[in-house]
Design an enzyme around this catalytic site. Structure first.
Site, PDB file in Angstrom:
ATOM      1  N   SER A 152       0.853  -1.183   0.000  1.00 31.88           N
ATOM      2  CA  SER A 152       0.000   0.000   0.000  1.00 31.88           C
ATOM      3  C   SER A 152       0.897   1.244   0.000  1.00 31.88           C
ATOM      4  O   SER A 152       1.863   1.283  -0.764  1.00 31.88           O
ATOM      5  CB  SER A 152      -0.954  -0.056   1.201  1.00 31.88           C
ATOM      6  OG  SER A 152      -2.038   0.791   1.035  1.00 31.88           O
ATOM      7  N   ASP A 414      -8.551  -5.033  -6.064  1.00 26.60           N
ATOM      8  CA  ASP A 414      -8.112  -3.900  -5.240  1.00 26.60           C
ATOM      9  C   ASP A 414      -8.264  -2.571  -5.995  1.00 26.60           C
ATOM     10  O   ASP A 414      -7.616  -2.375  -7.024  1.00 26.60           O
ATOM     11  CB  ASP A 414      -6.644  -4.105  -4.856  1.00 26.60           C
ATOM     12  CG  ASP A 414      -6.065  -2.944  -4.064  1.00 26.60           C
ATOM     13  OD1 ASP A 414      -6.842  -2.140  -3.501  1.00 26.60           O
ATOM     14  OD2 ASP A 414      -4.823  -2.843  -4.004  1.00 26.60           O
ATOM     15  N   HIS A 439      -6.254  -6.096  -1.925  1.00 21.80           N
ATOM     16  CA  HIS A 439      -5.144  -5.240  -1.492  1.00 21.80           C
ATOM     17  C   HIS A 439      -4.075  -6.047  -0.754  1.00 21.80           C
ATOM     18  O   HIS A 439      -4.358  -6.662   0.275  1.00 21.80           O
ATOM     19  CB  HIS A 439      -5.730  -4.174  -0.560  1.00 21.80           C
ATOM     20  CG  HIS A 439      -4.890  -2.946  -0.405  1.00 21.80           C
ATOM     21  ND1 HIS A 439      -4.390  -2.248  -1.478  1.00 21.80           N
ATOM     22  CD2 HIS A 439      -4.493  -2.270   0.700  1.00 21.80           C
ATOM     23  CE1 HIS A 439      -3.717  -1.197  -1.025  1.00 21.80           C
ATOM     24  NE2 HIS A 439      -3.754  -1.188   0.287  1.00 21.80           N
TER      25      HIS A 439
END
Length: 471
Positions: A152, A414, A439
């Site tokens: 991320s 995601d 994700h």
């Protein structure tokens, strides 16, 4: 992804992840870090938290550095996750460095806007560089191959660490990394539509119907009593401002955003709650005719999420949110990361998940609503925000990364993959695009029911690391 990600706006916004007991196994360590790496005349320092595991270290092996993100660093990662499997195979020493201003890494006395000027990805990268240099010297690891890992926002940091400090880091695994900064990010909700539709084509259509009905009803104060009951609000709806309404609609949409973002991710070891609520579950509620019309089913989803996260009632007062977000104490309700992360979006990244695209299910939280928060919380204007975002892309290159030995894994479910690298830039900058996963899926511990393409992706990344260790 480290600890509690602040990259979404669901019910868990201020929910601290249950700190599981791994902390006892891995002792917190503290590194003397510089406050301002870009001003030689400022000698102030602070203590940055980190964790070490030498469980798999073999003399001469590489050093794996997991980069902390926009929440507390979770020591559970010292024991679990794909990087640990790689460490075992490659004989690596594992380090996890918490990001400045998150968790227990407090560079300043409080979170005043003046102090937040020391919070940026550039300072964070300089933290990593200084940490890497000093630890290498202290532990005799200077000529080892260092590999950065992150998922991320820390995934972007991993890529940028290799990009900006190539003499300090040999390779990077930049998972689900949004490397392109963008003020308005309506593509996020477009992916949410597609991800819901991949479960059931009717699902996002029903969500849109429900959202549209709610938006209509919010225009008529006579419906307020029913809405208060339906969504179990903490106080009766009245004199709704435009910001209140946007905040309410965004909070409800946030449930779907969060479930899609982490769909089927194996996050239990982190202490994450609600993993059992998947796209499948939400879509089955949305298509359950016995619950009533789409609006009633939407309310049922909200109540299901509240039960899951043990939320007694929904507080949708925007002024309460402003009060929480402007509390500058380390003990404040948004100090778990909310105040800090939104500051980073206002001063560096944008990433605003607005409803400004027709190809998505929600209505009512346009870009203007998000941008206004930058001014309210930190006195950052729309012009300053746009300038800051352009500056970020100028500094890091956005999608146009020129480097080597960085792999970019992303999942098709995601929504963040829209700002990531999903096709190979060059043989030395490969992308791994995993169909059907969400994700950071490849970072979480493997399990029997993983999709075959997820297992293959983990293996492929391992093979790349093996090759890169020989270069």
């Amino acid at each position: 992804m480290q600890g509690q990600s602040k990259l979404y706006k669901g019910f868990t916004k201020f929910n601290q992840v249950q700190d599981n007991k791994q902390g006892d196994l891995f002792e917190e360590q503290w590194f003397i870090q510089k406050l301002d790496h870009f001003n030689g005349a400022d000698s102030r320092v602070w203590k940055q938290r980190y964790f070490v595991s030498d469980a798999f270290y073999k003399a001469g092996g590489p050093v794996f550095l997991m980069i902390g993100g926009e929440g507390p660093a979770a020591p559970a990662w010292m024991q679990y996750g794909t990087w640990i499997t790689y460490a075992e195979k490659l004989g690596a020493l594992c380090l996890l460095l918490e990001h400045r201003f998150y968790g227990k890494s407090h560079p300043t006395a409080d979170l005043s806007t003046a102090n937040l000027h020391f919070l940026s990805s550039r300072q964070a990268l300089a933290d990593l560089a200084h940490f890497r240099t000093v630890i290498a010297e202290a532990r005799g690891l200077a000529n080892r191959k260092w590999v950065a890992f992150g998922g991320s926002y820390p995934g972007s940091l991993a890529a940028w660490f290799r990009l900006k400090y190539p003499h300090l880091v040999h390779a990077a695994v930049a998972t689900s990394a949004p490397v392109h900064a963008k003020v308005n990010f309506p593509e996020y909700l477009e992916v949410v539509w597609r991800s819901l539709a991949s479960e059931n084509a009717e699902c996002p259509v029903l969500v849109k119907k429900a959202s549209d009905i709610l938006v209509e009803r919010l225009k008529d104060p006579r419906t307020y009593d029913n809405i208060t009951k339906d969504f179990n609000l903490c106080s009766k709806l009245q004199n709704l401002t435009e910001m209140d309404s946007a905040y309410f609609l965004e909070t409800l949409a946030g449930n779907f955003m969060e479930v899609v973002q982490y769909n089927e991710d194996n996050r239990g070891f982190e202490g994450a709650i609600g993993n059992n609520i998947t796209i499948k579950v939400l879509c089955s509620v949305m298509s359950d005719v016995s619950l009533g019309d789409p609006y009633a089913r939407y309310a049922a989803v909200a109540r299901l999420m509240m039960d899951t996260f043990s939320i007694k009632c929904l507080n949708i007062s925007f002024s309460t949110y402003v009060r929480e977000m402007t509390n500058t104490s380390w003990d404040g309700p948004a100090a778990g990361g909310g105040r800090q992360w939104v500051y980073q979006t206002c001063s560096e990244f944008g990433f605003y998940q607005s409803t400004d695209s027709p190809n998505q299910p929600f209505t009512g939280f346009p870009l203007a609503y998000q941008v206004k928060q930058c001014a309210l919380f930190y006195n950052i204007s729309a012009e300053q925000l746009a300038e800051a975002v352009a500056q970020t892309n100028e500094y890091y290159g956005g999608y146009d990364i020129r480097s080597s030995r960085i792999v970019f894994p992303n999942g098709s479910i995601d929504p963040w993959h829209a700002l990531g690298i999903t096709q190979d830039i060059s043989p030395d900058l490969p992308a791994v695009f995993i169909k059907g996963t969400a994700h950071c899926a490849n970072m979480y511990p493997a399990r029997g029911e993983d999709l075959p393409q997820l297992s293959l992706a983990r293996d492929h990344i391992y093979v790349l690391l093996q090759q890169w260790m020989k270069q």
